[in-house]
Design a protein around this motif. Sequence first.
Motif, short mmCIF file in Angstrom:
data_model
loop_
_atom_site.label_atom_id
_atom_site.label_comp_id
_atom_site.label_asym_id
_atom_site.label_seq_id
_atom_site.Cartn_x
_atom_site.Cartn_y
_atom_site.Cartn_z
N PRO A 1 0.81 -1.22 0.00
CA PRO A 1 0.00 0.00 0.00
C PRO A 1 0.84 1.27 0.00
CG PRO A 1 -0.92 -1.59 1.53
CD PRO A 1 0.39 -2.15 1.07
N VAL A 2 1.98 1.25 0.71
CA VAL A 2 2.81 2.45 0.79
C VAL A 2 3.33 2.85 -0.59
CG1 VAL A 2 5.00 3.37 1.65
CG2 VAL A 2 3.49 2.12 3.19
N GLU A 3 3.68 1.88 -1.42
CA GLU A 3 4.16 2.19 -2.77
C GLU A 3 3.08 2.89 -3.58
OE1 GLU A 3 6.20 0.00 -6.67
OE2 GLU A 3 5.34 -1.22 -5.05
N VAL A 4 1.85 2.41 -3.46
CA VAL A 4 0.74 3.03 -4.18
C VAL A 4 0.48 4.42 -3.62
CG1 VAL A 4 -1.67 2.77 -4.89
CG2 VAL A 4 -0.23 0.73 -4.61
N GLU A 5 0.54 4.55 -2.32
CA GLU A 5 0.32 5.86 -1.69
C GLU A 5 1.36 6.87 -2.13
OE1 GLU A 5 -1.54 3.71 2.29
OE2 GLU A 5 0.43 4.64 2.36
N GLN A 6 2.61 6.45 -2.22
CA GLN A 6 3.66 7.36 -2.64
C GLN A 6 3.43 7.85 -4.08
OE1 GLN A 6 6.18 8.73 -0.87
NE2 GLN A 6 5.25 7.76 0.91
N ALA A 7 2.93 6.95 -4.93
CA ALA A 7 2.63 7.35 -6.31
C ALA A 7 1.53 8.41 -6.33
CB ALA A 7 2.22 6.13 -7.13
N LEU A 8 0.50 8.21 -5.52
CA LEU A 8 -0.61 9.17 -5.50
C LEU A 8 -0.19 10.51 -4.89
CD1 LEU A 8 -3.48 6.72 -4.56
CD2 LEU A 8 -3.52 8.30 -6.50
N LEU A 9 0.71 10.47 -3.91
CA LEU A 9 1.15 11.71 -3.27
C LEU A 9 1.95 12.60 -4.22
CD1 LEU A 9 2.11 10.40 0.28
CD2 LEU A 9 0.32 12.08 -0.25
#
Length: 506
Positions: A417-425
């Motif tokens: 999830p953190v990888e996806v969150e970093q992309a969205l941020l």
Amino acid sequence: MNNTGDLTLGRWVTERARLSPDQVALDDRGVALTYGLLAARIDRFADALRAAGYAPGDRIVTLTGNSADHVALFFACAATGIALVPLSWRLTPHELAEQLLIADPVLAVTEPEHGRTLASALGRLAEPAPLIDFADFDAGLPRRDHHGEAAPVRPPTDADPLLILFTAGSTGRPKAVVLTQANCHWTNLQFGRAVPLTSDDVVLTVLPQFHAGGWNIQLLLALWVGATVVLERTFDPRRALHLIEHRRVTTMMGVPTHYLMMAQQRRFATTDLSSLRLLVVGGAPMPLPLLRTWHARGVRLTQGYGLTEAGPNVLCLPPELAVEKAGSAGVPYPHVTCAIADPVTGELLEGEATGELLVRGPNVFAGYLGDPDATAHTLRGGWLHTGDLVRRDAEGHHWVLDRIDDIYISSGENVSPVEVEQALLHHPAVAKVAVVGVPDDRRGEVGLAFVVARRGVAVDEQSLLEHCRGRLASFKVPAEIRFVDALPQASLEKVKRSALREEATR
């Protein structure tokens, strides 16, 4: 390790008061308290507890903002062998009552601002502990009922519980982490060897004292070495900048959000930051652009990683590597040993590796209060199993990737999830985001992203999905974007994913 009390904290302020009684120990909202006066207040609190029959092994809960009285009570508990259980003023009476059942205190202490909330929580219990205000330490405490037995009288020992802190963990169920006198001694010693403080330092403290970081990251160490602590009840970015300039603050600890909010203030560019020699960052990695913003003002930063069960300090990144190893949590603190285990087999991995972070050292907690099964599960094989997935590079630096329990499998592939969150941020319209895996008939699980949009920036689900497709493999792209006003917080920078999973099923 012996059990005689050589490592107990009750004498820290008393000994410092003998050396520098007129040095300011605490600046509590503009009211200065010297080491001599603080030691006298600690002695008064400790004497009142003993006189009323409170003894080693007892537990006292508090619901209060950061204050000199709370600090004095902590050291009075250390001197008497009593455990302090600070509860969060962010919780509802219902949530507090659940924690009170676990803590089973003999006394509850509060202040006028939070008295009604704690009284409501205690009122939900069949046999509530007596409730007092800090002012009652001078008026007389309610007698401790030992049911006809004499109150145990003995000095505190290294193994006595001192600080009991609640953590939700990944399940959402509160667990009470027991930190002993020795745990607190060692975690401050470790921190002091990596990020030293001296009696010349002025430490700005903004973290709430119901977190391990509110005590064991700088505050207790500062009082051990004779520094001055500027004690704030809450964090206000404008006030923090004012205090740094006018109190000549030399160091503070905060989470990335604190430093972002300070950097966004109009006064940031003109505030005199020359007194700052080092900032400590925890809770989450410092984004590189924000790191550069503070570096451009000539301020050094050191980053780290910890968890309540470790007191909390585990990893730290020296300021000279802040840019070269940006995103890394660094290497173990002195006297801390770390290992990486295969999440499936439990085999310890050597060299460059990715797996669960294991921790060993004298700072590791004694167990969860009243929960032997959870204790045995977390402390097994001689290691504290953190549940965090980390990557270690060839030079021994660690990157925290995600919670192992939060990894989900989509189309047969693990997704962090953190990888996806970093992309969205990286999208200019996204202020905050949290991703969870939800069941899917075709792919097993898919990502659901909860997004807090920035004010005044137009955005829709389709534009964010297109943004993700340009940065992520197709199986990592969320199946849905759900816009929300706020994310549920577990502690500091950590999102309460269990609450989001429940929300996803509604």
